[in-house]
Motif scaffolding. Structure first.
Motif, mmCIF file in Angstrom:
data_model
loop_
_atom_site.group_PDB
_atom_site.id
_atom_site.type_symbol
_atom_site.label_atom_id
_atom_site.label_comp_id
_atom_site.label_asym_id
_atom_site.label_seq_id
_atom_site.Cartn_x
_atom_site.Cartn_y
_atom_site.Cartn_z
ATOM 1 N N VAL A 156 21.027 3.871 -4.159
ATOM 2 C CA VAL A 156 20.794 5.175 -3.547
ATOM 3 C C VAL A 156 22.041 5.585 -2.771
ATOM 4 O O VAL A 156 22.508 4.846 -1.907
ATOM 5 C CB VAL A 156 19.571 5.139 -2.597
ATOM 6 N N ASP A 174 19.311 11.211 -0.750
ATOM 7 C CA ASP A 174 19.676 10.758 -2.096
ATOM 8 C C ASP A 174 20.522 11.818 -2.785
ATOM 9 O O ASP A 174 20.011 12.818 -3.266
ATOM 10 C CB ASP A 174 18.401 10.486 -2.900
ATOM 11 N N SER A 176 22.008 11.764 -5.578
ATOM 12 C CA SER A 176 21.869 11.894 -7.031
ATOM 13 C C SER A 176 20.933 13.060 -7.397
ATOM 14 O O SER A 176 21.052 13.644 -8.468
ATOM 15 C CB SER A 176 21.357 10.587 -7.639
ATOM 16 N N VAL A 177 20.020 13.415 -6.487
ATOM 17 C CA VAL A 177 19.154 14.575 -6.732
ATOM 18 C C VAL A 177 20.016 15.827 -6.900
ATOM 19 O O VAL A 177 19.763 16.656 -7.776
ATOM 20 C CB VAL A 177 18.171 14.752 -5.549
ATOM 21 N N LEU A 178 21.053 15.933 -6.089
ATOM 22 C CA LEU A 178 21.946 17.103 -6.165
ATOM 23 C C LEU A 178 22.686 17.126 -7.503
ATOM 24 O O LEU A 178 22.778 18.156 -8.159
ATOM 25 C CB LEU A 178 22.981 17.074 -5.035
ATOM 26 N N SER A 179 23.247 15.959 -7.881
ATOM 27 C CA SER A 179 24.053 15.947 -9.102
ATOM 28 C C SER A 179 23.181 16.194 -10.332
ATOM 29 O O SER A 179 23.619 16.803 -11.291
ATOM 30 C CB SER A 179 24.850 14.648 -9.244
ATOM 31 N N ARG A 180 21.905 15.729 -10.289
ATOM 32 C CA ARG A 180 21.009 16.022 -11.418
ATOM 33 C C ARG A 180 20.709 17.508 -11.461
ATOM 34 O O ARG A 180 20.666 18.103 -12.530
ATOM 35 C CB ARG A 180 19.701 15.232 -11.266
ATOM 36 N N GLY A 181 20.559 18.110 -10.287
ATOM 37 C CA GLY A 181 20.248 19.537 -10.222
ATOM 38 C C GLY A 181 21.364 20.396 -10.761
ATOM 39 O O GLY A 181 21.158 21.545 -11.135
#
Ligand SMILES: [Zn+2]
Length: 183
Positions: A156, A174, A176-181
């Protein structure tokens, strides 16, 4: 005010805070004067950083800048000093905020800006002074890494977004939520 030459912002800071920029060296040796090497748009960012540090220092503490320069569209600040643990924490916090703020302020004119990439170089500019293309998506802009933790088999990435209005970091659990978005 024709004929009046505005004083250089660097000279003004050095006059107000000689200990920060031009401190006496130990044993009679002269230290090199720290002259900020960045555009005039960041004068306010450097000034704000100086205010925070000056306000945090106790009488027996000392602080000096060793180097202030523009690199990849951000202020990079090196410093030295004799500080207590709380004093050192306050200095580090002030410098982290200044470096983050510089990435939101046009280095040329001081207006709100973002980082642009042109010819492989990063620079923080307002729309009027921008060249090239935005270097980061809005979701990832002004996100700074804090730490990476492992939860079970999951890594994380904990980050913080610099908020210009409040001049503070807001933690993101987290990243990674941003980069997935982004996709
Ligand atoms: Zn500008």
């Amino acid at each position: 005010m024709a004929g009046v030459v505005p004083r250089d912002w660097r000279a003004e800071l050095q006059d107000i805070l000689p200990d920060f920029f031009n401190p006496p060296g130990g044993g009679g040796r002269a230290r090199p004067v720290c002259v900020p090497e960045c555009g005039p748009g960041w004068a306010g960012v450097v000034d704000r950083c100086c205010v925070r540090i000056a306000a945090a220092l106790e009488d027996r503490e000392s602080f000096r800048f060793e180097d202030i320069r523009s690199c990849d569209g951000a202020l990079r600040i090196r410093w030295a000093g004799r500080l207590t643990a709380p004093g050192e924490a306050a200095v580090r916090a002030a410098i982290d905020l200044a470096e983050a703020r510089s990435m939101c302020v046009c280095e040329t004119c001081g207006a709100r800006g973002r980082r642009f990439r042109a010819d492989g170089m990063l620079a923080t500019r307002c729309p009027d002074h921008a060249e090239g293309v935005p270097a980061f998506s809005p979701a990832m802009e002004n996100v700074h890494l804090i730490r990476v933790t492992v939860k079970g088999r999951l890594r994380v990435v904990v980050g913080a977004r610099y908020d210009f209005e409040t001049d503070a970091f807001v933690e993101i659990d987290d990243v990674s939520v941003l980069s997935r978005g982004e996709a």
